[in-house]
Structure formats: structure tokens, C-alpha cells
Scaffold this motif. Sequence first.
Motif, PDB file in Angstrom:
ATOM      1  N   LYS A 107      -0.112   5.283   7.225  1.00 21.40           N
ATOM      2  CA  LYS A 107       1.213   7.059   7.097  1.00 21.40           C
ATOM      3  C   LYS A 107       1.917   7.191   9.182  1.00 21.40           C
ATOM      4  O   LYS A 107       3.036   7.522   8.347  1.00 21.40           O
ATOM      5  N   ALA A 108       1.340   7.010   9.720  1.00 20.85           N
ATOM      6  CA  ALA A 108       1.725   6.705  10.749  1.00 20.85           C
ATOM      7  C   ALA A 108       2.731   5.742  11.689  1.00 20.85           C
ATOM      8  O   ALA A 108       3.621   5.481  12.986  1.00 20.85           O
ATOM      9  N   TYR A 149       9.758   4.546   3.630  1.00 21.39           N
ATOM     10  CA  TYR A 149      10.326   4.588   2.737  1.00 21.39           C
ATOM     11  C   TYR A 149      11.519   5.201   3.452  1.00 21.39           C
ATOM     12  O   TYR A 149      12.397   4.698   2.712  1.00 21.39           O
ATOM     13  N   TYR A 198       6.752   2.792  -5.163  1.00 25.63           N
ATOM     14  CA  TYR A 198       5.702   2.520  -5.000  1.00 25.63           C
ATOM     15  C   TYR A 198       4.951   1.783  -6.580  1.00 25.63           C
ATOM     16  O   TYR A 198       4.804   0.371  -6.176  1.00 25.63           O
ATOM     17  N   TRP A 211       4.391   2.594   2.843  1.00 25.21           N
ATOM     18  CA  TRP A 211       6.061   3.327   1.946  1.00 25.21           C
ATOM     19  C   TRP A 211       5.688   4.746   2.858  1.00 25.21           C
ATOM     20  O   TRP A 211       6.798   6.004   3.120  1.00 25.21           O
ATOM     21  N   VAL A 212       4.620   5.656   2.983  1.00 24.47           N
ATOM     22  CA  VAL A 212       4.864   7.206   3.612  1.00 24.47           C
ATOM     23  C   VAL A 212       5.644   6.920   5.069  1.00 24.47           C
ATOM     24  O   VAL A 212       6.534   8.027   5.447  1.00 24.47           O
ATOM     25  N   TYR A 213       5.222   6.481   5.678  1.00 24.10           N
ATOM     26  CA  TYR A 213       6.214   6.271   6.939  1.00 24.10           C
ATOM     27  C   TYR A 213       7.053   4.883   6.368  1.00 24.10           C
ATOM     28  O   TYR A 213       8.661   5.762   7.344  1.00 24.10           O
ATOM     29  N   ASP A 229       0.740  -1.525  -0.012  1.00 27.10           N
ATOM     30  CA  ASP A 229      -0.004   0.189   0.139  1.00 27.10           C
ATOM     31  C   ASP A 229       0.826   1.170   0.161  1.00 27.10           C
ATOM     32  O   ASP A 229       2.242   1.131   0.804  1.00 27.10           O
ATOM     33  N   TYR A 230       0.683   2.369  -0.844  1.00 27.02           N
ATOM     34  CA  TYR A 230       0.933   4.045  -0.875  1.00 27.02           C
ATOM     35  C   TYR A 230       1.642   3.862   0.413  1.00 27.02           C
ATOM     36  O   TYR A 230       2.732   4.682   0.864  1.00 27.02           O
ATOM     37  N   ASN A 231       0.715   3.480   1.004  1.00 26.63           N
ATOM     38  CA  ASN A 231       0.535   4.547   2.491  1.00 26.63           C
ATOM     39  C   ASN A 231       1.650   4.075   4.029  1.00 26.63           C
ATOM     40  O   ASN A 231       1.922   4.340   4.613  1.00 26.63           O
ATOM     41  N   GLY A 238      -5.685   4.078   6.693  1.00 28.83           N
ATOM     42  CA  GLY A 238      -4.728   5.202   5.225  1.00 28.83           C
ATOM     43  C   GLY A 238      -3.766   6.439   6.526  1.00 28.83           C
ATOM     44  O   GLY A 238      -2.188   6.102   6.763  1.00 28.83           O
ATOM     45  N   ASP A 239      -4.554   7.159   7.675  1.00 30.46           N
ATOM     46  CA  ASP A 239      -3.843   7.845   8.179  1.00 30.46           C
ATOM     47  C   ASP A 239      -2.636   6.691   9.373  1.00 30.46           C
ATOM     48  O   ASP A 239      -1.731   6.659   9.821  1.00 30.46           O
TER      49      ASP A 239
END
Lengths: 505, 505
Positions: B450-451, B320, B340, B316-318, B312-314, B446-447
Motif C-alpha cells: 500500500k505504501a 493506481y 483490480y 494498486w492502492v499505491y 495484488d489489490y494493495n 499488505g501495508d
Amino acid sequence: MEQSIQKAESEFLEYVKKMSAYNEALSLIFWDMRTGAPKKGIEQRSEVVGMISQEVFQMSVSEEMKNYIDTLEKVKDLSEITKKTVEECKKDYEHNTKIPKEEYKEYVILQSKAESVWEEAKEKADFEMFRPYLEKLVEFNKKFIGYWGPPKEGGNKYDILLDQYEPGVTVAILDETFGKLREKIVPLVRKISESQNQPKTDFLFKTFPKAEQKAFSIDVLKQMGYDFEAGRLDETVHPFEITLNPGDVRVTTKYVENDFRVAVFGTIHEGGHALYEQNISKDLIGTPLCEGTSMGIHESQSLFWENYIARDYNFWVYFYEKLKAYSNGQFDNVAIDDFYKGINESKPSLIRIEADELTYPLHVMVRYEIEKGLFNDEIEVKDLPVIWNQKMEEYLGVTPKHDGEGVLQDVHWAGGSFGYFPSYALGYIYAAQFRAALLKDLPNLGDLLKAGNLVLIKEWLAENIHQYGKIKKPLEIVKDVTGEGLNSNYLIQYLEEKYAKIYDL
Amino acid sequence: MEQSIQKAESEFLEYVKKMSAYNEALSLIFWDMRTGAPKKGIEQRSEVVGMISQEVFQMSVSEEMKNYIDTLEKVKDLSEITKKTVEECKKDYEHNTKIPKEEYKEYVILQSKAESVWEEAKEKADFEMFRPYLEKLVEFNKKFIGYWGPPKEGGNKYDILLDQYEPGVTVAILDETFGKLREKIVPLVRKISESQNQPKTDFLFKTFPKAEQKAFSIDVLKQMGYDFEAGRLDETVHPFEITLNPGDVRVTTKYVENDFRVAVFGTIHEGGHALYEQNISKDLIGTPLCEGTSMGIHESQSLFWENYIARDYNFWVYFYEKLKAYSNGQFDNVAIDDFYKGINESKPSLIRIEADELTYPLHVMVRYEIEKGLFNDEIEVKDLPVIWNQKMEEYLGVTPKHDGEGVLQDVHWAGGSFGYFPSYALGYIYAAQFRAALLKDLPNLGDLLKAGNLVLIKEWLAENIHQYGKIKKPLEIVKDVTGEGLNSNYLIQYLEEKYAKIYDL
């Protein structure tokens, strides 16, 4: 052989093979629990150990086992392996069935309580806390002697306990052998303490990185002939050797960064045990004969390598340069002579497991004298702290400040193991006798060591000792290899010569 | 409850506990054999495995087991755990006793021969070599269907085989679910191949040192809530998860220095399996209910983490930035969007185990159609290579150059496992359904990602799925969690949305 006998024999061998299989599984579980099993799985794993151990125990005392023994022990033309297997099983059967079930159950519960009480008592140096448990353990073992006994004519009651660990070795034999040894070592230890030529040791305690200690340990193991395709080396708090089968004999070691000796001599020690097990004849796999013949002979193999090989000057003629190369330079200004003396320093000390090769047997003798006294009603448990301290002073010239570093130091008694300690000292004595025999066959031992050629040594041990597993009893091995019985003169001579040189006596 | 019944129940539970203990020992042996057991010990170890497996098998088909089942299945007020345990044991008992002994023995020998022939045949890409063995294996399984059957009214003979791995799932259900899925995926795969917006992937294949891959993998496992006090991570050629007990659930992974994806997604996949097993209720320990309820539900858990979380993209927000920090700089000039897309590249390929999440179910459907045809006498073994290649072309648009990369690629059939493949695709479908349900309870998924907050996800899975072990059947879990039956629409919707974005369709 009759057909019915043949059938019984093959069924019996299948039966003991199954017991071996369960034991192999148990060994793997123990290895795993000590080398990194996740701690949250241990509770359930203990249940598994209990279930499988129980199964093996039941098989050893079953009606079926009894029938096999009764049928086969009368047959004359059995193969040697079957014959000895029947003997082993009979010994176990009798050992395990002579104690009434309820009594044994009570004893097992007592053992486990006693161990945990001992742990706390040792920590607090409080003998009185442990005393009632030890008294009960001794009482139980006195009763067991009654069930298992009587000793052979003219024998001692304590022989019955010794026989569990070192079949054939008796109080009569030990009194003589240990007596002679003590008579010579005690004054030697005194002389050494008074010598003006104490070895330097400061260079031993520099930082030697763990990875390099490991690499060196592996090098030495390989050179000893330890087969890494039939074993592996792992790290544990308490080093040990464990056998799954002769093709899988594992060792562990411990790395202390500011004392490389712990890993190096520890690995070689466990490696000596492992060579024994790796070289047992494959014909014995699946039988109870497929293991070292006794505690003492096993210890003779580890000590042979640790002391007679790895604490020999010539060994370091070859290995010192390698050790230097792996180190951080701690030996750069240390001549090999000083290194050799440093690793052979001898000093009376309080703790058995930290003792050197000269003083170690004295620690064992303290325990032997006490056990012998206890089981002959000459000593009472309540007097142990006083007796312990007196004997330590008499044999080693040191006195514990408290019972935690005295009579409470070892776990053995808390686990109900009486008769076990002498095997440690026997290991030293056997090993010295084996060394004398090996020198007859390989008089150029010194040159072999200088060249780092350890293979011939390993092969000699394998051929003369290892291959037989439990086919030969300990004193049978000693007799076949050395032509005589237990004899501490070889150890005495070795120690006197070695330490006279080191301490310039 | 009568006393005699109570006694039978407690004896029965002790009996299955012993079987669990043996199974735990076997699991440890398997783990050990794959993670570093010395090779010379393997032969004897195999004997041990044989003996203990045999013992467990005998216990599952014994008179004693039959008596427990007969007695207890009539009792109404048993606890749920006992009741389900009896059901499991009965299923096993019947499964294992309905095949005549001699026939089963013949089959076991055939299996082991077939596996080694298959290995060579695959190597040589020679289907004819393997054909006679496969024919016999299929014949045997047709007979087994006769013994185990008949299927429920209106059912299919192949249902009997499916039921071994995915109880309750039938041809009727699969035809509908797989049919719908195929109808949507096949055109999607085509569109993607023709898209002008192919992701860049060159940056994936730079050198990423093993130690750093390991450190990152451990970080992610911890964040997922994998409990390292109840497990451990080791390295093997073929990664796997293995359960000794819920307090000891081990995973392994594989490190490829120029493709970090193997270790990272592989570890997360096995970690998903492991979370399932670590979170099964402790009340089920010692019973056959203490494991994942089916192959498919198990796979849904590994795929959930591997695809729905870690692709999931999110996520990797955390993660990557962490990955970058561990790498040698291979991602320095790669924007997260490109990263991604790169890790989500989809391409039709020949080998199932290398397929991506979009094309994977199609590989499974090829095998499903063939198995269904074989056991309904619509397909003959001799025609498999042709049929295989036709179906690959039809579903994926690719054709194997030889049978080694075609019909011979998987070991399953050589081992006699028919009915197993569909579970892999079911895992994808279940996981998509679970994701939709989770989104209702955690709409802020999603949040959370991201966290880097994965704990709530783990807890949701544990509460809704993991804790039950085998107490609930697969479709019961699906029903309880999602309120409906097997439904591939969720997977379809997810794939269509995700790939439309990535490929700009």
C-alpha cells in the motif's frame, strides 16, 4: 596446386575467419560500451575485452600462424585474396613478434599509466608531470624502430612508425608534400585574418532542437547513399564510425542545441567513413582485408563528404531549404550566400579538433615536425612545450596560454601512437586529389549537387576506392585513381580558390 | 593443498572465466540482434555466433577440461565455488560427450530444419507436415535418454530430460504435485466460467500512448529495485531478460497502445527475472554458477512480481493513481475494485502464452502428460492432435478448431526441447511457496505494498534466493527457504482464496 597446399590454404582461411569473428564481437562490445551499456557492467566487460583481444593476439603470433605463412608465401598460384591475406598476416606477425614479450608487457603497462597521468596533466596544464612518461614512451618506440627496422635504403627512422598507419608513405614524401602545402597555406591564413570581409556567423548559434537536427542528419545520410538496413545512427559524446561487417556499419553523432553544425557536419563526416566500409567487396568478408586500407585513405573519405560535398555552395542550393524547414526559423533572414560563408569561416585556433579545413593541416604539421625530430634525436622531450609554442606561432600565428591547450591537448602520444598524426593531413590531400579525378568523370558535379543527386558520387567512390578494402595499398589507390603519386597541389589550388572567393582576397 | 593442485585449480578457474567471457559476448550479440541490429549484417553475425558457440562447446568437451575435472573432483578441501564449478562442468562435459559426435551433428541439422518446417506447419495448421520431423526428434531424444541414463532406481525415463532444466525434479514429484493442483484448479475454472459476477474489462482496451506506458513501466521497475545503472530497458517484439554480467542485466518490453497490460505486466515479469540476476553474488562472476539455478526458479521470480505483487489489490492502492496520471483518462470512472477485478479476469483459452495465472498451469500439464507418455512409449506422435484436443477439453473445457491453435502452437518441441514445459508450472508453485515464507518474515506485506515500499521484498528475495546463483539446486533453495519440498498446496490455497473473492464464489 598440390592437395596439401589446398588444405593449408583452406585451414588458413578458416583460421583468419575465426580471428575476424572475434574482432566483430569486440567491435560490437566497443559500440555497446559507448552507446549505452550500463556502467556497473563495464568492469566485467573490460575483462571480456581483455580475454578476447588476448585470444586474437595469440592467434596472430602462434606457431600455427607462422606455419601457414611459411607454407603459403612460397606458393605462386594463390588467389589474390589469399595472397594479400598472407601478406597482412605476415606484417602483423612480424610486428607483434619482433618485440621481446617482457618488453612489450612493460610497454602496455606504461601506456595505460601514461594515459591516466596525461589526463590529469592536461587538466592541470602541467607538462612536467607527464614528461617522464612521455620520455619513456619515446624511448620504447625508439627501441621498437630498432626491432622493426631498418628503414629502406636512404629512408628515415621515423618511416618505420609512419608505415604502421600509412604503408608506403615516408618522411621524404611528407617533407615535400607538407612543405609545399605549408608554404602556401601559412600566407593564406594570414591574409584571411587581415581581410575586411569576415563572414557573419551569429545566426549559426541559435537553438535548433535535437529531434530536428536528428531528422535532418538522417535525411542527408540517406541521400548520401548510407544504407540504413546495413547500419544505424546513435548518439554519443564523441562521434565515431564502427564496422561490425560490411552489412553492419554504425555511425554515431552528437547534438549541440545551439550549434547545429556539430551534428550535421559530424554526421556527414562519419557517414563518409561508413560509406567506405559499407561498400567494401563482400568477397573480403572474414579476412583482414575487409576494412579501409589506411587511416589516411579512411580520413579522405570522411573529409571528402564533410568538406568537398557538404561545405560546397551547390550542396546547399539543394539542402538549405530543407535545413530551414527543420530549424526554428534561425535562417529566415539569412541569404544562402551568407550561410555558405558562415559555415566556411576560417580562423587560426589553438585546438586541433576544433580547427577548420584550412588551418587543420597546419596543426598536423606541428606534430609531424616534432615527431620527426624526436625519433631522429634532434628534439628532446623536455623541450617540447617551447618548440610547440614556437611552431604554433610560426604556422598559425597563435600561442597557447598554457600547455593544456598546447602540447598536452591530444591523447595520441600518451597512448604511444607516434606516426599517426600525419594521416589526418594526408586525408585532406588525398581527398583533394580524388575530387580532381572525380571531376574528370563527373564534370557536372555542381549540377548534381544542386539537384541533391549524391548517388553518382557515392558510386564513383565505391567503384574506385571503397570496393578494394585493403587489397590495394594507399598509394596504389592514389595512383590508380589519379594517375600520380601524393600531390598537395590539388589541395592548395582548391583552398586558394575557395577562400579567395569567400574572403574576397 | 599441494602446489600442483593449486596450480590446476587456478588454471581451471581461468579456463572457465574465458568460457564466461565468450558467453558474455554471445549474450550481447543476441541482445543486439533483437533490439536493432541492421538486417544486412545478420548473415555474417550468425557466422560469428556459430564460431564463438563452437569454441565454447569445444572448451566444454576438451581433453583439458576432462583433466581439470579428473584432477579436481578428487580434492576434498576445495572452496565451495570451485567445487560446485567442477560439478557444473562435469555435468556439461558428460551431457555433451555421451552423444556420439556424428549423431549430434545430425540432430543439430534436424533441429534447424524442424523449426522452419514447424513455422510453416503452424501457419497452415498442418500437423502431418510436421509429424515426420517430430517423430525423428522424439526418436533422437529417446536415444539420448539411453546415453544420459539410466534414471535413479525406481525413476522414470523422462526424469533424464526433466533433469536438464530442473535438476532433482522427477516424474514422481510432478505426478503428485501437478495431480493435486489439477484436482483443485479444474473445478475452480468451471465455477468461475459459470459465475454471474464476471469482471468488467472494456476500460482496459483504450488508447494508452506508448511514451506514457514506457514512463510508467520505468517508474515501476525503479520502485521494484531494478538498478538502471546495471541494466536498461528496450523494446522488442518478444520481451525478454538477458544477462551479460550481474552489472549488466537488460530487459525488453513490448507496447500495445490499446492494451497497456502487455507492457506493464510484461515489464514487471522481465523485471522479476532481472532482479534475480542483478543480485547474484559478485563472487560467482566468471564461473558457470553466475546465473539463475534453474528455469523453474527463474520463472518463480518473474511470476512472483507479476502475479503476487503486481496483481495484488494493495499494489494498486499505491500505483493506481500513478497509472491514471499517465493514462489518457481511461480509468477516470473506474473504481479501484473494478480495476483490480478487470486485471485479474480468468477465462479458459486455447493459447498458453495468453493464459491467465489460474489457467496457465493447466496448459503446462497438457504438455507434461504428453511428453511423459511419449518417452514412456505410451503415446505415439501420430496421435498427438487427438490427445491434445481431448486433454484441452478435459482440463480447460475448450477445444482448438485446428492444430495451429492446438498441438502446433509452441516452438519448444520443434527445437527438441522436451522436459522444459514443466518448469513454467513449477515457477507458479515455487512462487506461492516463497510467498508463504516471505509472509512469515514480512507479515505486514499488505501495508508495504500500500505504501509502494517494494525494497524490503526485493531484499528478502535477494538474500534468500538470488545471491546463491547456481550454488544451490532448485529443491535445495525451496527447502532452505520454506523448510519443505515442492508443495502445490500454497498455490491452491492462494488461487482459491483470490478467485473466490473476485468471482464471489
